[in-house]
Design an enzyme around this catalytic site. Structure first.
Site, PDB file in Angstrom:
ATOM      1  N   PHE A 158       0.930  -1.328   0.027  1.00  0.00           N
ATOM      2  CA  PHE A 158       0.000  -0.069  -0.077  1.00  0.00           C
ATOM      3  C   PHE A 158       0.776   1.250   0.197  1.00  0.00           C
ATOM      4  CE2 PHE A 158       0.709   0.025   4.743  1.00  0.00           C
ATOM      5  CZ  PHE A 158       0.955   1.198   4.876  1.00  0.00           C
ATOM      6  N   SER A 235       5.121  -7.057   3.485  1.00  0.00           N
ATOM      7  CA  SER A 235       5.630  -7.291   4.665  1.00  0.00           C
ATOM      8  C   SER A 235       6.412  -8.568   4.736  1.00  0.00           C
ATOM      9  CB  SER A 235       4.373  -7.397   5.843  1.00  0.00           C
ATOM     10  OG  SER A 235       3.576  -8.389   5.228  1.00  0.00           O
ATOM     11  N   CYS A 290       9.444   1.962   3.651  1.00  0.00           N
ATOM     12  CA  CYS A 290      10.306   0.666   3.929  1.00  0.00           C
ATOM     13  C   CYS A 290      11.797   1.437   4.114  1.00  0.00           C
ATOM     14  CB  CYS A 290      10.227  -0.292   2.737  1.00  0.00           C
ATOM     15  SG  CYS A 290      10.966   0.161   1.344  1.00  0.00           S
TER      16      CYS A 290
HETATM   17  P1  NAD Z   1       1.151  -6.532   3.013  1.00  0.00           P
HETATM   18  O1  NAD Z   1       2.342  -7.811   3.279  1.00  0.00           O
HETATM   19  O2  NAD Z   1       0.206  -6.728   3.969  1.00  0.00           O
HETATM   20  O3  NAD Z   1       0.727  -6.649   1.577  1.00  0.00           O
HETATM   21  C1  NAD Z   1       1.386  -6.642   0.339  1.00  0.00           C
HETATM   22  C2  NAD Z   1       0.675  -7.375  -0.605  1.00  0.00           C
HETATM   23  O4  NAD Z   1       0.294  -8.612  -0.345  1.00  0.00           O
HETATM   24  C3  NAD Z   1      -0.784  -6.657  -1.209  1.00  0.00           C
HETATM   25  O5  NAD Z   1      -1.054  -6.618  -2.288  1.00  0.00           O
HETATM   26  C4  NAD Z   1      -1.494  -7.518  -0.216  1.00  0.00           C
HETATM   27  O6  NAD Z   1      -2.946  -7.549  -0.817  1.00  0.00           O
HETATM   28  C5  NAD Z   1      -0.924  -8.992  -0.485  1.00  0.00           C
HETATM   29  N1  NAD Z   1      -1.163  -9.874   0.832  1.00  0.00           N
HETATM   30  C6  NAD Z   1      -1.579  -9.393   2.006  1.00  0.00           C
HETATM   31  N2  NAD Z   1      -1.549 -10.242   2.762  1.00  0.00           N
HETATM   32  C7  NAD Z   1      -1.341 -11.453   2.211  1.00  0.00           C
HETATM   33  C8  NAD Z   1      -1.580 -12.978   2.498  1.00  0.00           C
HETATM   34  N3  NAD Z   1      -1.439 -13.320   3.795  1.00  0.00           N
HETATM   35  N4  NAD Z   1      -1.395 -13.548   1.554  1.00  0.00           N
HETATM   36  C9  NAD Z   1      -1.070 -13.295   0.067  1.00  0.00           C
HETATM   37  N5  NAD Z   1      -1.012 -12.008  -0.186  1.00  0.00           N
HETATM   38  C10 NAD Z   1      -1.213 -11.258   1.097  1.00  0.00           C
HETATM   39  O7  NAD Z   1       2.064  -5.282   3.113  1.00  0.00           O
HETATM   40  P2  NAD Z   1       1.600  -3.843   3.024  1.00  0.00           P
HETATM   41  O8  NAD Z   1       0.819  -3.656   4.460  1.00  0.00           O
HETATM   42  O9  NAD Z   1       0.845  -3.580   1.912  1.00  0.00           O
HETATM   43  O10 NAD Z   1       2.879  -3.045   3.095  1.00  0.00           O
HETATM   44  C11 NAD Z   1       3.685  -2.502   4.072  1.00  0.00           C
HETATM   45  C12 NAD Z   1       4.810  -3.457   4.101  1.00  0.00           C
HETATM   46  O11 NAD Z   1       5.547  -3.462   2.895  1.00  0.00           O
HETATM   47  C13 NAD Z   1       5.876  -3.244   5.211  1.00  0.00           C
HETATM   48  O12 NAD Z   1       6.335  -4.158   5.811  1.00  0.00           O
HETATM   49  C14 NAD Z   1       6.974  -2.610   4.511  1.00  0.00           C
HETATM   50  O13 NAD Z   1       8.461  -2.549   4.886  1.00  0.00           O
HETATM   51  C15 NAD Z   1       6.994  -3.498   3.021  1.00  0.00           C
HETATM   52  N6  NAD Z   1       7.607  -2.630   1.858  1.00  0.00           N
HETATM   53  C16 NAD Z   1       8.916  -3.115   1.767  1.00  0.00           C
HETATM   54  C17 NAD Z   1       9.479  -2.762   0.698  1.00  0.00           C
HETATM   55  C18 NAD Z   1      10.682  -2.913   0.205  1.00  0.00           C
HETATM   56  O14 NAD Z   1      11.317  -2.654  -0.981  1.00  0.00           O
HETATM   57  N7  NAD Z   1      11.559  -3.856   0.854  1.00  0.00           N
HETATM   58  C19 NAD Z   1       9.065  -1.717  -0.095  1.00  0.00           C
HETATM   59  C20 NAD Z   1       7.620  -1.182   0.249  1.00  0.00           C
HETATM   60  C21 NAD Z   1       7.021  -1.712   1.603  1.00  0.00           C
END
Ligand code: NAD
Length: 505
Positions: A158, A235, A290
């Site tokens: 997001f 995440s 992130c």
């Molecule tokens: P999230 O893991 O909740 O969701 C990411 C994606 O995965 C979304 O499209 C979501 O719909 C999907 N998703 C969520 N739960 C799932 C599940 N159980 N099974 C399959 N798919 C699932 O992450 P978020 O809250 O959208 O984003 C924030 C996180 O992303 C933070 O931990 C941040 O550090 C990380 N992030 C990392 C980077 C990087 O480059 N390392 C960049 C941006 C964000």
């Protein structure tokens, strides 16, 4: 008798498949909130497994002609897309700000950093050049080519609803793949505008598709045999699961996870500069980056003056709706997330830390939006929840350590390894830090060292599962596979049967 409906039409965010807006048939949807008002603003479709299958079929059909298209044609379309994204920066930024909550200025920065990746992909004819060895053996030439994989998918978080998709799809399609984007269900609209711009740029139908949805769509994409690669950002627990299942299913996977980014401040650092950097990097985008700095590691007696300088700057930050002029920090993405972030403040003191600035008070509590003020926790130590967890909100922790060696041990002992920064005037120590630190992206007097698009982005340890980093040269590698050709055009009169193992002559 006719009745007047009192139902207010809710804006719907649908899929984008084969160049068209396609409403879902699944009957499932999610709510897109306006984080600044705390009100719902749209419904987003949640794809069923059958809808994923349909989109994959469309992308598979589009792959054959797209793969055959000339490199110069692909570059021409990417150039047009670059112009269109550039012309629509403000519109994209407004959509991002409305659904994510970040300020328009911050969203403009996001679009700019995403656009860099389209600019990089415009050079695809050059990027896909292989190597050629003439006369590897007598009359034999050897060369390497890189070919696309087929249908590939991107699953995005997001916090960067436009930039992270651009990190992925620009290289993926430039290399000749067809792409399915599964954006975050929390802020899905930017992806639809990007899809529209792709169509306007002349991208053939089915090359770029958007499937809205949740876990159901992700699970099917990971299982689908026709999907050859998954690029994931989110995440750490989800990244790890996506990597493990995807690779078990024979796919190529790069899964970028969470972070805990430390900023090391040495006693010789310029205090004002370090405080400016810490405040900007900790509270920009309400800490939902992130690459946000979440821990300041203060060495020796730098801690007290640095904390004073940070507090002084924090007091001046204007919190409010991201669309209002002059606001520097917006709300968090959802009420649940805001409450989770606030819970770290509640527990900090019982764990032995000191709450130097508590952002839970007014004016944030006076509105229905998902606001939390900037917060600072001092005397944080490993083992405390606020140190161990990725908080992903406007909360900065300070860990006090006696020496550079203790700081390095702390940073290298953390399970995450996304980004880090050192603030010092000593070039020798900075170079030693760059040599020693077990983190993928390092800033020297630069707090948020997100690499430019002609390098690649990626952390170490629990911040990345997979071998290749995202975008840039490693992105091109991720979305292609190598083929090595050994070729001979002999004079038929010199040809003979030879059962020996081929060797260089
Ligand atoms: P999230 O893991 O909740 O969701 C990411 C994606 O995965 C979304 O499209 C979501 O719909 C999907 N998703 C969520 N739960 C799932 C599940 N159980 N099974 C399959 N798919 C699932 O992450 P978020 O809250 O959208 O984003 C924030 C996180 O992303 C933070 O931990 C941040 O550090 C990380 N992030 C990392 C980077 C990087 O480059 N390392 C960049 C941006 C964000």
């Amino acid at each position: 008798m006719s009745t007047v409906s009192t139902e207010i039409a809710v804006r719907k965010v649908n899929h984008w498949i084969a160049g068209n807006v396609v409403p879902s048939t699944s009957g499932r949807y999610g709510v897109v909130w306006n984080p600044a008002t705390g009100e719902p603003q749209a419904h987003v479709d949640f794809a069923s497994a059958a809808e994923v299958d349909g989109a994959v079929q469309v992308a598979a059909q589009a792959f054959v002609p797209w793969r055959e298209s000339a490199l110069s044609r692909r570059a021409e379309i990417l150039f047009k897309l670059r112009e269109l994204v550039d012309a629509n920066r403000r519109q994209l930024a407004t959509l991002i700000s409305l659904e994510h909550g970040k300020t328009i200025a911050d969203a403009m920065g996001e679009v700019a950093r995403g656009l860099e990746n389209i600019e990089f992909a415009c050079g695809i004819p050059h990027l896909l050049k292989g190597g050629f060895s003439e006369q590897a053996s007598r009359g034999i030439d050897v060369y390497q080519i890189r070919q696309p994989l087929g249908v590939v998918a991107g699953i995005t978080p997001f916090n960067f609803p436009a930039m992270v998709p651009m990190w992925m799809f620009a290289n993926a399609i430039a290399c000749g793949n067809t792409f399915i984007l599964k954006p975050s269900e929390k802020d899905p609209s930017a992806s639809m505008l990007i899809a529209e711009l792709c169509a306007k740029a002349g991208l053939p139908e089915g090359v770029f598709n958007v499937l809205q949805g949740d876990r159901v769509a992700v699970d099917r994409l990971i299982d689908h045999p026709e999907v050859k690669a998954i690029s994931f950002v989110g995440s750490t627990p989800v990244a790890k699961a996506v990597y493990e299942t995807g690779t078990r299913n024979g796919k190529r996977v790069q899964a970028l996870g969470g972070a805990k980014n430390h900023m090391l401040v040495l006693p010789d650092a310029d205090i004002g500069m370090a405080a400016d950097a810490a405040v900007s990097a900790a509270y920009g985008s309400a800490g939902e980056r992130c690459m946000a700095i979440s821990v300041v590691v203060a060495v020796g007696d730098v801690a007290s003056p640095l904390i004073d300088a940070i507090k002084e700057r924090m007091a001046r930050i204007r919190v409010g709706s991201g669309q209002e002029d002059g606001v520097e920090m917006g709300p968090l993405i959802t009420r649940e997330h805001r409450d989770k972030v606030a819970s770290y403040l509640e527990h900090a003191e019982s764990e032995g830390a000191s709450l130097a600035v508590d952002g839970r008070g007014e004016p944030c509590t006076k509105t229905k939006g998902f606001f939390l003020g900037t917060s600072l926790i001092d005397n944080v130590k490993p083992g405390m929840r606020c140190y161990e967890d990725e908080i992903f909100g406007p909360v900065l922790s300070v860990v006090r350590v006696p020496t550079y060696e203790a700081a390095l041990k702390l940073i290298n002992g953390n399970p995450y390894g996304n980004g880090t920064a050192i603030f010092t005037r000593d070039g020798g120590v900075a170079r030693q830090f760059q040599f020693d630190v077990e983190v993928g992206m390092v800033g020297i007097n630069v707090p948020v060292p997100v690499p430019v698009s002609y390098y690649s982005f990626g952390g170490w340890k629990a911040s990345l599962f997979g071998d290749l980093h995202m975008y840039g040269p490693e992105g091109v590698q991720f979305f292609t596979r190598a083929k090595v050709v050994t070729s001979r055009w002999p004079d038929p009169s010199t040809s003979k049967v030879d059962l020996g193992f081929p060797q260089v002559r």
